[in-house]
Design an enzyme around this catalytic site. Structure first.
Site, mmCIF file in Angstrom:
data_model
loop_
_atom_site.group_PDB
_atom_site.id
_atom_site.type_symbol
_atom_site.label_atom_id
_atom_site.label_comp_id
_atom_site.label_asym_id
_atom_site.label_seq_id
_atom_site.Cartn_x
_atom_site.Cartn_y
_atom_site.Cartn_z
ATOM 1 N N LYS A 1 0.858 -1.182 0.000
ATOM 2 C CA LYS A 1 0.000 0.000 0.000
ATOM 3 C C LYS A 1 0.895 1.233 0.000
ATOM 4 O O LYS A 1 1.640 1.474 0.937
ATOM 5 C CB LYS A 1 -0.915 0.015 1.232
ATOM 6 C CG LYS A 1 -1.934 1.157 1.186
ATOM 7 C CD LYS A 1 -2.960 1.021 2.311
ATOM 8 C CE LYS A 1 -3.957 2.178 2.256
ATOM 9 N NZ LYS A 1 -4.088 2.882 3.499
ATOM 10 N N ASP B 1 -2.314 -2.841 13.210
ATOM 11 C CA ASP B 1 -2.356 -3.612 11.966
ATOM 12 C C ASP B 1 -2.823 -5.039 12.252
ATOM 13 O O ASP B 1 -2.376 -5.658 13.224
ATOM 14 C CB ASP B 1 -0.972 -3.643 11.311
ATOM 15 C CG ASP B 1 -0.547 -2.282 10.781
ATOM 16 O OD1 ASP B 1 -1.419 -1.400 10.645
ATOM 17 O OD2 ASP B 1 0.652 -2.095 10.506
ATOM 18 N N HIS C 1 -1.081 3.036 16.336
ATOM 19 C CA HIS C 1 -0.334 4.073 15.621
ATOM 20 C C HIS C 1 -1.261 4.861 14.703
ATOM 21 O O HIS C 1 -2.390 4.446 14.422
ATOM 22 C CB HIS C 1 0.833 3.469 14.822
ATOM 23 C CG HIS C 1 0.413 2.433 13.828
ATOM 24 N ND1 HIS C 1 0.097 1.131 14.183
ATOM 25 C CD2 HIS C 1 0.256 2.487 12.471
ATOM 26 C CE1 HIS C 1 -0.234 0.436 13.099
ATOM 27 N NE2 HIS C 1 -0.153 1.238 12.051
ATOM 28 N N HIS D 1 -4.955 3.057 14.820
ATOM 29 C CA HIS D 1 -5.314 1.658 14.600
ATOM 30 C C HIS D 1 -4.115 0.773 14.904
ATOM 31 O O HIS D 1 -2.987 1.254 15.040
ATOM 32 C CB HIS D 1 -5.749 1.427 13.142
ATOM 33 C CG HIS D 1 -4.629 1.582 12.163
ATOM 34 N ND1 HIS D 1 -4.084 2.821 11.820
ATOM 35 C CD2 HIS D 1 -3.919 0.666 11.454
ATOM 36 C CE1 HIS D 1 -3.102 2.651 10.952
ATOM 37 N NE2 HIS D 1 -2.977 1.339 10.714
#
Length: 365
Positions: A216, A237, A291, A235
Site C-alpha cells: 500500500k 495492523d 499508531h 489503529h
C-alpha cells in the site's frame, strides 16, 4: 472504474484554505493532535524514542554477538512492537527504485491515476483509491493510496499494477522478493524468543507458500489545516508484520506509555511493526502497537507499507499452547484471520483498553 470520488490530492491542489468537515477529527482526537508542527516534534530528543535495531550481526558466527543482536530485536518487539531496522540486507538500489516508481505514479495527473481506480463498493479494493466513509460521522483520512497484492507473484493480478512508470512492476517484485528473506529471518528470531522452534511462527502464518505481501503506497498531500486532520486514524495492523519505507517526511506516531511518540526519520532504515496476528499467537508477549499518521502543510509525505498477511480462512488465530500457562491464561479468543478482521471493523479497529488509554491521554492534554 470509479471516478466520482474527490481525491484528497485534488482537494489539496484546489487552493482551499479550510478542509471539508468530513476530514475534521472528533474533539477528543483534536486535543491529542494539538497545533504542533510535526517537523519540530520529530526533532525532539527528550522522551521515549522508537528503537533502532542494527541487523548486521543477526547471523554472526560469533554466538554471543549473534545472540545480543537477536535479543535487541526481541526486546523491541516486546516493549514497543515497532522499530527502525538498519543493515537489513535489502539492496539500497532496489529501495531507491521502489521509491522512485511510487513517486512517479503519484506524479501522474489524477485522470491518469483514475484509470487504476478501485471500486470499494463492489469489494474490489486493489488499485488507486481514497478512504470512503465507513461510519456515521463520515470521517475521512487525508490520504490517497495505491494498493495491491505484491507477493507471491503467481497469486498477483499484474494487470492492475501501474504501467507507468515502466520500472514499477520490476522494482516492486524485486523489493518484495528480497523482503521475503528478511521476513523469514525476523520470524525465526521472534520464534526463538518465545522458546519455540525456529520456523514455528512462519509456519503458523502460512509459510513461504501462503503468507501474502500486500503493498500500500500512501500519499499524504499537503494539508492547509493539519491540526484538524489525520492521514491515518489510530489503529493497530491486523497482519503478522508490517514493513514501511517513506520519503523522509515525518508523520508516523506510536501510542507508547500513554502518549503519542513521533517516529524519527532514520536514513537507510525500514520501519517494522508487529501486527495483531503475532501479538495473538504470542499471547501478548509481542506487541501490536496503536499508531496513526499526521499530515503537514509544507511537504507531501509518501510511505510504502507491505503488510504480511496469513491466509484468511486457514489461519486460526489464538495463543500458541507454549505461550499459555496457569499464570498466563490466553488473552485472546480463537478466531480465523478473516473473523479477526471483521471483529476489528465492527469494534472501530481498536480494543477497549486502547480506547480507554487514548481517551485518558487526550484528557490529560
Amino acid at each position: 472504474m470509479v471516478t466520482s470520488i474527490v481525491r484528497v490530492e485534488s482537494l489539496a491542489s484546489s487552493g482551499i484554505q479550510a478542509i471539508p468537515e468530513e476530514y475534521i477529527r472528533p474533539q477528543e482526537e483534536l486535543t491529542s493532535i494539538g497545533g504542533g508542527n510535526v517537523f519540530e516534534e520529530e526533532k525532539k530528543k527528550e522522551g521515549p524514542q522508537v528503537p533502532t535495531i542494527d541487523l548486521m550481526e543477526i547471523d554472526s558466527e560469533d554466538k554471543l554477538v549473534r545472540e545480543e543482536c537477536r535479543e535487541q530485536l526481541k526486546r523491541a518487539a516486546m516493549e514497543w512492537g515497532v522499530m527502525h531496522l538498519v543493515n537489513h540486507g535489502i539492496s539500497d538500489d532496489v529501495i531507491d527504485r521502489v521509491k522512485k516508481a511510487g513517486q512517479a505514479f503519484f506524479n501522474l495527473p489524477v485522470e491518469e491515476k483514475e484509470k487504476y481506480a478501485n471500486d470499494q463498493a463492489s469489494g474490489n479494493v486493489e488499485g488507486y483509491g481514497s478512504k470512503l466513509a465507513n461510519n456515521a460521522s463520515g470521517q475521512l483520512e487525508w490520504q490517497d493510496y495505491f494498493f495491491h497484492l505484491a507477493y507471491p507473484l503467481d497469486k498477483t493480478d499484474m494487470s492492475i499494477w501501474p504501467k507507468s512508470p515502466t520500472d514499477y512492476a520490476e522494482a516492486t517484485s524485486e523489493y518484495t522478493r528480497q523482503l521475503r528473506d528478511l521476513v523469514t529471518k525476523i520470524l525465526s528470531v521472534l520464534s526463538l524468543g518465545l522458546g519455540l522452534e525456529e520456523g514455528r511462527l512462519e509456519k503458523e502464518v502460512g509459510g513461504v507458500e501462503e503468507l501474502l505481501f500486500k503493498m500500500k503506497i500512501n500519499y499524504y498531500p499537503k494539508c492547509p489545516q493539519p491540526e484538524l486532520a489525520l492521514g491515518v486514524e489510530a489503529h493497530t495492523d491486523v497482519c503478522a508484520l508490517t514493513f514501511i519505507l517513506h520519503n523522509m517526511v515525518p508523520g508516523l506516531q506510536l501510542f507508547y506509555q500513554g502518549k503519542w511518540v513521533t517516529a524519527k526519520c532514520v536514513p537507510n532504515s525500514i520501519i517494522m511493526q508487529v501486527g495483531d496476528t503475532i501479538e495473538i499467537l504470542s499471547n501478548g508477549k509481542y506487541r501490536s502497537i496503536l499508531h496513526r499518521g499526521l499530515v503537514n502543510k509544507e511537504r507531501v509525505r509518501i510511505s510504502w507499507a507491505v503488510f504480511c498477511e496469513p491466509p484468511e480462512e486457514k489461519t486460526l488465530l489464538k495463543p500458541l499452547p507454549e505461550t499459555v500457562s496457569e499464570t498466563e491464561p490466553p488473552l485472546f479468543p480463537p478466531r480465523t484471520f478473516r473473523q479477526h478482521i471483521q471483529h476489528k471493523i465492527f469494534n472501530k479497529k481498536i480494543t477497549q483498553d486502547q480506547e480507554d488509554a487514548l481517551l485518558f491521554s487526550t484528557k490529560q492534554g
